[in-house]
Design an enzyme around this catalytic site. Sequence first.
Site, PDB file in Angstrom:
ATOM      1  N   ASN A  26      -3.664   9.769  -6.480  1.00 58.54           N
ATOM      2  CA  ASN A  26      -2.643  10.913  -6.589  1.00 58.54           C
ATOM      3  C   ASN A  26      -1.122   9.915  -6.488  1.00 58.54           C
ATOM      4  O   ASN A  26       0.138  10.589  -6.258  1.00 58.54           O
ATOM      5  CB  ASN A  26      -2.360  11.507  -5.354  1.00 58.54           C
ATOM      6  CG  ASN A  26      -3.901  12.174  -4.726  1.00 58.54           C
ATOM      7  OD1 ASN A  26      -4.610  11.741  -4.182  1.00 58.54           O
ATOM      8  ND2 ASN A  26      -4.163  13.221  -5.506  1.00 58.54           N
ATOM      9  N   ASP A  72      -1.433  -0.643   6.139  1.00 57.59           N
ATOM     10  CA  ASP A  72      -1.692  -0.152   7.527  1.00 57.59           C
ATOM     11  C   ASP A  72      -3.289   0.102   7.659  1.00 57.59           C
ATOM     12  O   ASP A  72      -3.376   0.213   8.906  1.00 57.59           O
ATOM     13  CB  ASP A  72      -0.929   1.082   7.628  1.00 57.59           C
ATOM     14  CG  ASP A  72      -1.549   2.141   6.838  1.00 57.59           C
ATOM     15  OD1 ASP A  72      -2.097   1.806   5.660  1.00 57.59           O
ATOM     16  OD2 ASP A  72      -1.660   3.423   7.377  1.00 57.59           O
ATOM     17  N   GLY A 130      -7.813   3.848   3.168  1.00 53.10           N
ATOM     18  CA  GLY A 130      -7.407   2.781   2.292  1.00 53.10           C
ATOM     19  C   GLY A 130      -8.632   2.378   1.200  1.00 53.10           C
ATOM     20  O   GLY A 130      -8.267   1.835   0.163  1.00 53.10           O
ATOM     21  N   SER A 141      -5.424   5.425  -4.054  1.00 54.35           N
ATOM     22  CA  SER A 141      -5.251   6.960  -4.224  1.00 54.35           C
ATOM     23  C   SER A 141      -5.176   7.234  -5.756  1.00 54.35           C
ATOM     24  O   SER A 141      -4.595   6.296  -6.682  1.00 54.35           O
ATOM     25  CB  SER A 141      -4.006   7.090  -3.558  1.00 54.35           C
ATOM     26  OG  SER A 141      -3.557   8.574  -4.037  1.00 54.35           O
ATOM     27  N   ASP A 155       0.900  -1.163   0.122  1.00 52.67           N
ATOM     28  CA  ASP A 155      -0.134   0.100   0.040  1.00 52.67           C
ATOM     29  C   ASP A 155       0.941   1.310   0.074  1.00 52.67           C
ATOM     30  O   ASP A 155       2.249   1.171   0.349  1.00 52.67           O
ATOM     31  CB  ASP A 155      -0.936  -0.162   1.519  1.00 52.67           C
ATOM     32  CG  ASP A 155      -1.985   1.162   1.407  1.00 52.67           C
ATOM     33  OD1 ASP A 155      -2.298   1.581   0.240  1.00 52.67           O
ATOM     34  OD2 ASP A 155      -2.064   1.672   2.272  1.00 52.67           O
ATOM     35  N   ASP A 183      -0.193   5.249   1.088  1.00 55.32           N
ATOM     36  CA  ASP A 183      -0.133   5.890   2.186  1.00 55.32           C
ATOM     37  C   ASP A 183      -0.164   5.221   3.525  1.00 55.32           C
ATOM     38  O   ASP A 183      -0.920   4.319   3.621  1.00 55.32           O
ATOM     39  CB  ASP A 183      -1.777   6.818   1.918  1.00 55.32           C
ATOM     40  CG  ASP A 183      -1.708   7.346   0.703  1.00 55.32           C
ATOM     41  OD1 ASP A 183      -0.759   8.417   0.208  1.00 55.32           O
ATOM     42  OD2 ASP A 183      -2.907   7.203  -0.071  1.00 55.32           O
ATOM     43  N   ARG A 221     -11.853   6.916  -3.221  1.00 55.60           N
ATOM     44  CA  ARG A 221     -12.195   8.214  -2.617  1.00 55.60           C
ATOM     45  C   ARG A 221     -13.808   8.289  -2.375  1.00 55.60           C
ATOM     46  O   ARG A 221     -14.382   8.709  -1.598  1.00 55.60           O
ATOM     47  CB  ARG A 221     -11.722   9.383  -3.488  1.00 55.60           C
ATOM     48  CG  ARG A 221     -11.685  10.543  -2.826  1.00 55.60           C
ATOM     49  CD  ARG A 221     -11.756  11.640  -3.886  1.00 55.60           C
ATOM     50  NE  ARG A 221     -10.677  11.275  -4.893  1.00 55.60           N
ATOM     51  CZ  ARG A 221     -10.493  11.607  -6.150  1.00 55.60           C
ATOM     52  NH1 ARG A 221     -11.425  12.635  -6.492  1.00 55.60           N
ATOM     53  NH2 ARG A 221      -9.812  11.251  -6.926  1.00 55.60           N
TER      54      ARG A 221
END
Length: 251
Positions: free
Chosen positions: A150, A206, A70, A148, A20, A22, A73
């Site tokens: 991004n 996480d 996670g 994400s 993952d 972020d 969006r």
Amino acid sequence: MPQSNSKRVSRDQYDAALFDLDGVVTDTASVHATCWKQMFDEYLRKRASQRGEAFRPFDLDTDYRLYVDGKPRFDGVRDFLASRSIQLPEGSPDDPAEIETVCGLGNHKDDLVNNVIADVGVETYEGTVRFIHQLRRNEFRIAVVTSSQNCTAVLRAAKLDDLFDVQVDGNTIHAQHLAGKPAPDTFLLAARLLGVEPTRAVVIEDAISGVQAGIKGKFGLVIGIARKGNTEELKHHGAHLVVDDLAELLD
């Protein structure tokens, strides 16, 4: 069998590692959480004012962890609003930030994140970067798997864009109509692109939703990183091994 009592990820058991982004590779989970809170609090405050109701803010611990962390969006927007019994029109993925739709709220949050990345940059977790280099020396194949959109900008800002063999991100989810975490689809696609069986791959996460995705995908080893001091919670949702930082797995 997952090596739950060992802190060594060995090449004879596994061929690939799926990370993952972020909160695992980059210290951007806190950026996302702060931006989610800013966006939702603006909306909730306005809604409460219009309806003459009490304003109940977005909780950075509970709400973020349970409904948003996670996930893609728009799923995060939808799931949090449902927790408050709020229904909004879905809207369209290109809705501007000021439109009160699921997509409009999600895009507002995305704008906030992009502004922070541009203004402040991105910090990495040194233990993770060193662990990835160790895996690469041992000829593991490496993927980044994130909800994400991004991801490319974050990796570029962190100067990590040459570290991964495969990238499955929010844009991939959108383009290929995949279910996001906690569904296993994104991890399964990454394993397929790397040419490895899920049982020969390690998932590193996480977020609760990411750990659940790794377990549902029947991956050989699911490692949880307890950045929030939530070791037992990650174990409860299926993580085979939980560490505070991936530096614990270095040789």
